[in-house]
Design an enzyme around this catalytic site. Structure first.
Site, PDB file in Angstrom:
ATOM      1  N   CYS A  98     -10.532 -21.665  34.260  1.00  0.00           N
ATOM      2  CA  CYS A  98     -10.296 -21.118  32.921  1.00  0.00           C
ATOM      3  C   CYS A  98     -11.560 -20.497  32.332  1.00  0.00           C
ATOM      4  O   CYS A  98     -12.440 -21.199  31.834  1.00  0.00           O
ATOM      5  CB  CYS A  98      -9.775 -22.229  32.017  1.00  0.00           C
ATOM      6  SG  CYS A  98      -9.555 -21.705  30.312  1.00  0.00           S
ATOM      7  N   CYS A 110     -12.058 -21.106  28.594  1.00  0.00           N
ATOM      8  CA  CYS A 110     -12.499 -22.464  28.245  1.00  0.00           C
ATOM      9  C   CYS A 110     -13.973 -22.649  28.593  1.00  0.00           C
ATOM     10  O   CYS A 110     -14.726 -23.246  27.828  1.00  0.00           O
ATOM     11  CB  CYS A 110     -11.716 -23.527  29.011  1.00  0.00           C
ATOM     12  SG  CYS A 110      -9.960 -23.222  29.141  1.00  0.00           S
ATOM     13  N   ASP A 111     -14.395 -22.175  29.754  1.00  0.00           N
ATOM     14  CA  ASP A 111     -15.707 -22.560  30.291  1.00  0.00           C
ATOM     15  C   ASP A 111     -16.705 -21.406  30.411  1.00  0.00           C
ATOM     16  O   ASP A 111     -17.861 -21.635  30.779  1.00  0.00           O
ATOM     17  CB  ASP A 111     -15.525 -23.200  31.683  1.00  0.00           C
ATOM     18  CG  ASP A 111     -14.634 -24.437  31.608  1.00  0.00           C
ATOM     19  OD1 ASP A 111     -14.718 -25.162  30.605  1.00  0.00           O
ATOM     20  OD2 ASP A 111     -13.848 -24.662  32.541  1.00  0.00           O
TER      21      ASP A 111
END
Ligand code: NDP
Length: 313
Positions: A135, A138-139
């Site tokens: 992701c 997300c990261d």
């Protein structure tokens, strides 16, 4: 005393929430169980430019939150809780929530979606969450000014690579064939982005890194060229795996007909499963289109089918 519902919806992505909108308006008083990842795949999608109604494009999180609000506005009840067991052998269907609470439902709409696939390399298992992710939204921020690789040749991989190119210094786009699978629009965008370097005909064979106690650090990716068999080590700090999805159907094994890849079998263009009264919508039954827009449309169809099914009794 156990509860009896007319319509229970499992899953909270565009399919589940849209089913909630339609089922509420049909007076079915639907209850949506959101499960572990409310919002589904859209919450890990950076920019969505092809969902109708957002002319400038919008983040997946905002879009799915808007559909959720609309479901609430129409009267759907949304509960946090995971359906952990189902029994579709007779009606009303019996479902267990969070391993303990029993609920009965006259109709069930399954919209549990799909989850990202991993490479399944042994080395990958050491670095998941420590530099290997599925992701980018997300990261991605952990890799400001660093070098990363995105693995895959579909729309997701190219979209993630484009998103990361704005954060990282350089993005390798590693694909196992010579031709990307992604849409032409995405490919054009990638080719115009100077800090994305495609690495083609390249199969990832090992994630390289350093491990000391609990500390783990990705340092590279070893790929093998499919034409020459030669190995190349790419020095980098992070790896984003974007090689497709697996439908979330473990709960339904032995209860519903699934295809060889685990997708719920539906009948033609209709979201009917092999059990009358159980409907399936969105990515969980769709290996072909897998768009937020088609998921929403099939959620709509499933709710209409549920309404007609109950009306015809
Ligand atoms: P896809 O199945 O389209 O692509 C998966 C990619 O991963 C393929 O290029 C495949 O290679 C590669 N791959 C699969 N397994 C491996 C493996 N073990 N090792 C290395 N590479 C592997 O999945 P996506 O998630 O990209 O897209 C899913 C659907 O969602 C598609 O229909 C897509 O169009 C859609 N989508 C649309 C978006 C949009 O319109 N904005 C955004 C994101 C997704 P190969 O090509 O050789 O099979």
């Amino acid at each position: 005393m156990s509860e009896k519902l007319q319509c229970l919806i499992i899953g909270a992505g565009p399919a589940g929430y849209t089913a909630g909108i339609y089922a509420s308006r049909a007076g079915l008083k639907p209850v949506i169980y959101e499960g572990m990842q409310p919002g589904g795949q859209l919450t890990i999608t950076s920019e969505v430019e092809n969902f109708p109604g957002y002319p400038e494009g919008e983040s997946g999180t905002v879009i799915v939150e808007d559909i959720r609000k609309q479901a609430l506005h129409c009267g759907a009840e949304i509960r946090s809780g995971e359906v952990t067991k189902v029994d579709f052998s007779k009606r009303p269907f019996r479902l267990v929530i969070d391993y303990e609470r029993e609920v009965f439902a006259e109709t069930v709409i399954i919209a549990t979606g799909a989850t990202a696939r991993w490479l399944e390399l042994e080395s990958e298992s050491h670095y998941r969450g420590f530099g290997v992710s599925t992701c980018a939204t997300c990261d991605g921020n952990f890799f400001k000014g660093k070098i990363v690789a995105v693995i895959g040749g579909g729309d997701t991989a190219l979209e993630e690579a484009h998103y990361l190119s704005k954060i990282a210094a350089k993005v390798y786009l590693v694909h196992r064939r010579h031709q990307f699978r992604a849409s032409k629009a995405m490919q054009d965008r990638i080719h115009k982005t100077p800090n994305i370097e495609p690495v083609l005909d390249a199969v990832p064979v090992e994630i390289l890194g350093e491990r000391q106690g609990f500390s783990r650090q990705v340092t590279g990716l070893r790929v093998q060229n499919t034409k020459t068999d030669a190995f190349t080590d790419l020095a980098l700090d992070g790896i984003f795996v974007a090689i497709g999805v697996t439908p979330v159907t473990e709960l339904f094994v032995g209860q519903l007909e699934l295809d060889a890849h685990g997708y719920i079998k539906t009948h033609g263009a209709r979201p009917l499963t092999n059990i009358p009264g159980v409907f399936a919508a969105g990515d969980v039954q769709d290996p072909h289109y897998r768009q937020a827009c088609t998921a929403a449309a099939s959620g709509c169809k499933a709710a209409i089918e549920a309404e007609r099914f109950l009306a015809n009794e």
